[in-house]
Scaffold this motif. Structure first.
Motif, mmCIF file in Angstrom:
data_model
loop_
_atom_site.group_PDB
_atom_site.id
_atom_site.type_symbol
_atom_site.label_atom_id
_atom_site.label_comp_id
_atom_site.label_asym_id
_atom_site.label_seq_id
_atom_site.Cartn_x
_atom_site.Cartn_y
_atom_site.Cartn_z
ATOM 1 N N SER A 75 8.498 -19.787 3.279
ATOM 2 C CA SER A 75 9.033 -18.525 3.378
ATOM 3 C C SER A 75 8.383 -17.466 4.274
ATOM 4 O O SER A 75 7.139 -17.603 4.273
ATOM 5 N N THR A 76 9.116 -16.693 5.081
ATOM 6 C CA THR A 76 8.627 -15.608 5.791
ATOM 7 C C THR A 76 8.580 -14.323 5.195
ATOM 8 O O THR A 76 9.533 -14.069 4.596
ATOM 9 N N ILE A 77 7.542 -13.566 5.121
ATOM 10 C CA ILE A 77 7.612 -12.304 4.372
ATOM 11 C C ILE A 77 6.902 -11.351 5.438
ATOM 12 O O ILE A 77 5.870 -11.625 6.274
ATOM 13 N N ASP A 78 7.579 -10.290 5.435
ATOM 14 C CA ASP A 78 6.952 -8.965 6.150
ATOM 15 C C ASP A 78 6.402 -8.258 5.232
ATOM 16 O O ASP A 78 7.070 -7.842 4.347
ATOM 17 N N LEU A 79 4.901 -7.708 5.451
ATOM 18 C CA LEU A 79 4.367 -6.921 4.462
ATOM 19 C C LEU A 79 3.339 -6.025 4.959
ATOM 20 O O LEU A 79 3.002 -6.141 6.041
ATOM 21 N N THR A 80 3.064 -4.911 4.185
ATOM 22 C CA THR A 80 1.966 -4.142 4.506
ATOM 23 C C THR A 80 0.921 -4.508 3.607
ATOM 24 O O THR A 80 0.983 -4.557 2.294
ATOM 25 N N VAL A 81 -0.170 -4.837 4.038
ATOM 26 C CA VAL A 81 -1.347 -5.081 3.443
ATOM 27 C C VAL A 81 -2.324 -3.834 3.515
ATOM 28 O O VAL A 81 -2.760 -3.335 4.621
ATOM 29 N N ILE A 82 -2.994 -3.496 2.174
ATOM 30 C CA ILE A 82 -3.708 -2.291 2.220
ATOM 31 C C ILE A 82 -5.030 -2.707 1.847
ATOM 32 O O ILE A 82 -5.054 -3.295 0.440
ATOM 33 N N LEU A 83 -6.054 -2.793 2.532
ATOM 34 C CA LEU A 83 -7.426 -3.368 2.207
ATOM 35 C C LEU A 83 -8.333 -2.226 1.682
ATOM 36 O O LEU A 83 -8.504 -1.116 2.447
ATOM 37 N N GLN A 84 -8.747 -2.265 0.361
ATOM 38 C CA GLN A 84 -9.653 -1.509 0.056
ATOM 39 C C GLN A 84 -11.191 -1.693 0.403
ATOM 40 O O GLN A 84 -11.373 -2.724 0.669
ATOM 41 N N PRO A 85 -12.076 -0.870 0.169
ATOM 42 C CA PRO A 85 -11.977 0.403 -0.291
ATOM 43 C C PRO A 85 -11.614 1.567 0.734
ATOM 44 O O PRO A 85 -11.449 2.577 0.401
ATOM 45 N N ASP A 86 -11.476 1.071 2.040
ATOM 46 C CA ASP A 86 -11.191 2.339 3.054
ATOM 47 C C ASP A 86 -9.834 2.337 3.127
ATOM 48 O O ASP A 86 -9.280 3.405 4.012
ATOM 49 N N CYS A 87 -9.055 1.649 2.512
ATOM 50 C CA CYS A 87 -7.652 2.199 2.558
ATOM 51 C C CYS A 87 -6.861 1.879 4.019
ATOM 52 O O CYS A 87 -5.968 2.371 4.562
ATOM 53 N N LEU A 88 -7.292 0.548 4.585
ATOM 54 C CA LEU A 88 -6.906 0.479 5.994
ATOM 55 C C LEU A 88 -5.664 -0.586 5.703
ATOM 56 O O LEU A 88 -5.536 -1.261 4.945
ATOM 57 N N GLU A 89 -4.837 0.077 6.524
ATOM 58 C CA GLU A 89 -3.099 -0.558 6.083
ATOM 59 C C GLU A 89 -2.583 -1.109 7.327
ATOM 60 O O GLU A 89 -2.949 -0.629 8.661
ATOM 61 N N TYR A 90 -2.331 -2.361 7.117
ATOM 62 C CA TYR A 90 -1.664 -3.422 8.376
ATOM 63 C C TYR A 90 -0.127 -3.800 7.946
ATOM 64 O O TYR A 90 -0.042 -4.358 6.841
ATOM 65 N N PHE A 91 0.400 -3.524 8.993
ATOM 66 C CA PHE A 91 1.950 -3.873 8.908
ATOM 67 C C PHE A 91 1.863 -5.411 9.485
ATOM 68 O O PHE A 91 1.800 -5.505 10.599
ATOM 69 N N LEU A 92 2.100 -6.477 8.641
ATOM 70 C CA LEU A 92 2.126 -8.006 9.217
ATOM 71 C C LEU A 92 3.471 -8.710 8.919
ATOM 72 O O LEU A 92 3.963 -8.569 7.908
ATOM 73 N N SER A 93 3.251 -9.751 9.448
ATOM 74 C CA SER A 93 4.462 -10.908 9.291
ATOM 75 C C SER A 93 3.842 -12.145 8.991
ATOM 76 O O SER A 93 2.589 -12.514 9.591
ATOM 77 N N ALA A 94 4.187 -12.875 7.974
ATOM 78 C CA ALA A 94 3.535 -14.079 7.742
ATOM 79 C C ALA A 94 4.369 -15.449 7.163
ATOM 80 O O ALA A 94 5.318 -14.921 6.570
ATOM 81 N N LYS A 95 3.890 -16.338 7.158
ATOM 82 C CA LYS A 95 4.426 -17.443 6.481
ATOM 83 C C LYS A 95 3.693 -18.188 5.551
ATOM 84 O O LYS A 95 2.326 -18.330 5.702
ATOM 85 N N VAL A 96 4.391 -18.285 4.596
ATOM 86 C CA VAL A 96 3.488 -18.786 3.154
ATOM 87 C C VAL A 96 3.411 -20.330 3.420
ATOM 88 O O VAL A 96 4.287 -21.183 3.514
ATOM 89 N N ARG A 97 2.281 -20.710 3.708
ATOM 90 C CA ARG A 97 1.717 -22.103 3.657
ATOM 91 C C ARG A 97 1.710 -22.825 2.515
ATOM 92 O O ARG A 97 1.999 -24.134 2.418
ATOM 93 N N TRP A 98 1.215 -22.384 1.393
ATOM 94 C CA TRP A 98 0.976 -23.012 0.138
ATOM 95 C C TRP A 98 1.071 -21.903 -0.833
ATOM 96 O O TRP A 98 0.710 -20.728 -0.785
#
Length: 135
Positions: A78-101
């Motif tokens: 499946s394809t998902i578009d998502l926002t990933v927020i990496l802690q502790p700096d709250c860096l936010e990335y809007f990304l698209s990904a394909k679920v491989r497993w």
């Protein structure tokens, strides 16, 4: 099965690689265990997750993908578009990904491997992610 030959001074190695276990990663992965929030803004095959925020942990990350530990499974391919927020700096990335497993673990959580993809018709933070994760 695939065979690879490695030539070193005075040595020839023949490696028998089972394709089932062959490494397909393009970029080096770094172990990185941190809280992560996945805001699902599009999903091709997980409609029950649309609009939800999944909380979990990263297991490892790279410029081209992530391995995550989540409470919910994601459908493979499946394809998902998502926002990933990496802690502790709250860096936010809007990304698209394909679920491989996706694999259920003994503790009931799901480990999910996703391959990031660049979109041509939707602006994403794919290039910024790749620059930030070059190590």
């Amino acid at each position: 099965q695939k065979y690879y030959f490695v030539f070193l001074p005075g040595i020839i190695l023949m490696l028998n690689i089972n394709p089932k276990y062959e490494e397909r990663r393009v970029h080096e992965h770094m172990e990185y265990s941190e809280d992560v929030e996945l805001k699902i803004v599009f999903t091709s095959d997980n409609p029950h997750l649309l609009g939800n925020t999944l909380k979990g942990n990263t297991v490892d990350i790279s410029a081209s993908g992530l391995r995550l530990s989540l409470q919910s499974p994601l459908k493979v391919n499946s394809t998902i578009d998502l926002t990933v927020i990496l802690q502790p700096d709250c860096l936010e990335y809007f990304l698209s990904a394909k679920v491989r497993w996706c694999k259920q673990m003994e503790d009931g959580c799901y480990q999910v491997g996703v391959a990031l993809q660049d979109l041509f018709d939707t602006p994403t933070d794919y290039k910024a992610w790749q620059v930030a994760l070059k190590f």
